[in-house]
Design a protein around this motif. Structure first.
Motif, PDB file in Angstrom:
ATOM      1  N   LEU A  49       0.814  -1.217   0.000  1.00  0.00           N
ATOM      2  CA  LEU A  49       0.000   0.000   0.000  1.00  0.00           C
ATOM      3  C   LEU A  49       0.845   1.264   0.000  1.00  0.00           C
ATOM      4  CD1 LEU A  49      -2.770  -0.942   2.620  1.00  0.00           C
ATOM      5  CD2 LEU A  49      -2.884  -1.133   0.140  1.00  0.00           C
ATOM      6  N   ALA A  50       2.131   1.141   0.237  1.00  0.00           N
ATOM      7  CA  ALA A  50       2.979   2.315   0.368  1.00  0.00           C
ATOM      8  C   ALA A  50       3.084   3.080  -0.947  1.00  0.00           C
ATOM      9  CB  ALA A  50       4.372   1.907   0.833  1.00  0.00           C
ATOM     10  N   ASN A  51       2.764   4.372  -0.869  1.00  0.00           N
ATOM     11  CA  ASN A  51       2.864   5.260  -2.031  1.00  0.00           C
ATOM     12  C   ASN A  51       2.083   4.731  -3.229  1.00  0.00           C
ATOM     13  OD1 ASN A  51       4.727   7.023  -0.654  1.00  0.00           O
ATOM     14  ND2 ASN A  51       6.314   5.475  -1.035  1.00  0.00           N
ATOM     15  N   ARG A  52       0.945   4.102  -2.962  1.00  0.00           N
ATOM     16  CA  ARG A  52       0.136   3.532  -4.027  1.00  0.00           C
ATOM     17  C   ARG A  52      -1.211   4.239  -4.087  1.00  0.00           C
ATOM     18  NH1 ARG A  52       1.934  -1.748  -4.808  1.00  0.00           N
ATOM     19  NH2 ARG A  52       0.802  -1.749  -6.799  1.00  0.00           N
ATOM     20  N   VAL A  57      -3.869  -1.363  -6.527  1.00  0.00           N
ATOM     21  CA  VAL A  57      -3.937  -2.539  -5.652  1.00  0.00           C
ATOM     22  C   VAL A  57      -5.228  -3.326  -5.840  1.00  0.00           C
ATOM     23  CG1 VAL A  57      -3.815  -3.340  -3.249  1.00  0.00           C
ATOM     24  CG2 VAL A  57      -2.561  -1.281  -3.955  1.00  0.00           C
ATOM     25  N   PHE A  58      -6.336  -2.599  -5.948  1.00  0.00           N
ATOM     26  CA  PHE A  58      -7.641  -3.248  -5.904  1.00  0.00           C
ATOM     27  C   PHE A  58      -8.327  -3.236  -7.275  1.00  0.00           C
ATOM     28  CE2 PHE A  58      -6.798  -1.492  -1.661  1.00  0.00           C
ATOM     29  CZ  PHE A  58      -6.883  -2.650  -0.901  1.00  0.00           C
ATOM     30  N   SER A  59      -9.387  -4.047  -7.387  1.00  0.00           N
ATOM     31  CA  SER A  59     -10.123  -4.158  -8.643  1.00  0.00           C
ATOM     32  C   SER A  59     -10.915  -2.882  -8.928  1.00  0.00           C
ATOM     33  CB  SER A  59     -11.084  -5.343  -8.593  1.00  0.00           C
ATOM     34  OG  SER A  59     -12.140  -5.080  -7.674  1.00  0.00           O
ATOM     35  N   GLU A  60     -11.321  -2.730 -10.179  1.00  0.00           N
ATOM     36  CA  GLU A  60     -12.052  -1.527 -10.592  1.00  0.00           C
ATOM     37  C   GLU A  60     -13.347  -1.363  -9.806  1.00  0.00           C
ATOM     38  OE1 GLU A  60     -14.060   0.390 -14.656  1.00  0.00           O
ATOM     39  OE2 GLU A  60     -12.933  -1.494 -14.730  1.00  0.00           O
TER      40      GLU A  60
END
Length: 231
Positions: A49-52, A57-60
């Motif tokens: 999750l860092a700097n994201r 990361v997750f789905s649309e």
């Protein structure tokens, strides 16, 4: 705030909290902060999750729905509480608005227990369901699992679904093979762990995280006496 409380570093306290996930999301979806509990709840690595951005990361579907909640909180300047089944477990996330200079954020506190606390806060429910390890079940098998887990006997489920007891027993056996459980007591505990209810059955299935991740590894098997799932 009382003067004697102003010096408390609340962010540090939440960073040390092992059971409440905390994430801070900017109104463009950028993840500004998270604690270790959030990583555990969402099954991502320490640097996941860092700097994201949420989109990284997750789905649309997941991102669109959560950003709708973030905008609701920021536009109305009031908190919102959302229930959602993520990786086969019921999570409750509370969104709170926060502004700093010209930037807008949502502070999100997430718990695993699935219990809605009292309070004057708007409630909503996700329109999607991420079944995690339970995704191996067909829609009919999931329906049978939930009804059995709600305390119904095989004959009662057969009457509710207009199917023969033999058919329901066959579904129960197949569920046991797929999930590595066997008894009604184990199925009931599994449904309780997942927080599944009949109203969740029509929700659209999806994978909240498109790529493989460590999603609630403690969900299955429900106890050490359960047989191993077939290869």
């Amino acid at each position: 705030m009382r003067e004697e409380l102003q010096s408390i570093d609340w962010l540090k306290l939440f960073d040390l909290e092992p059971d409440v996930g905390m994430t801070v999301i900017e109104d463009n979806g950028q993840i500004i902060h998270f604690n270790q509990a959030a990583l555990k709840l969402f099954g991502v690595e320490d640097d996941g999750l860092a700097n994201r951005n949420l989109n990284d990361v997750f789905s649309e579907e997941y991102v669109q729905e959560r950003m709708t909640w973030v905008r609701d909180v920021l536009d109305n300047n009031r908190p919102l509480r959302a229930t959602h089944i993520y990786c086969g477990r019921m999570l409750v996330s509370s969104f709170y608005p926060h502004r700093h200079e010209q930037r807008n954020f949502a502070i999100v506190l997430t718990r695993l227990d699935g219990i809605l606390p009292d309070g004057d806060i708007k409630d909503t429910q996700s329109q999607y369901i991420d079944l995690g390890p339970l995704s191996v079940l067909s829609p009919r098998e999931l329906e049978v699992l939930v009804l059995l887990g709600q305390g119904n006997s095989v004959p009662e489920v057969s009457r509710l679904l207009f199917r023969s007891p033999r058919t329901i027993e066959r579904h129960k056996t197949e569920i046991g093979h797929k999930l590595g459980v066997s008894s009604i007591a184990q199925l009931t505990r599994l449904v309780a762990q997942a927080g599944l209810r009949p109203e969740h059955l029509p929700l659209q299935r999806f994978n909240a995280v498109p790529r493989p991740h460590n999603c609630t590894p403690d969900l299955l098997p429900v106890n050490s006496d359960a047989p191993s799932s077939p290869a």
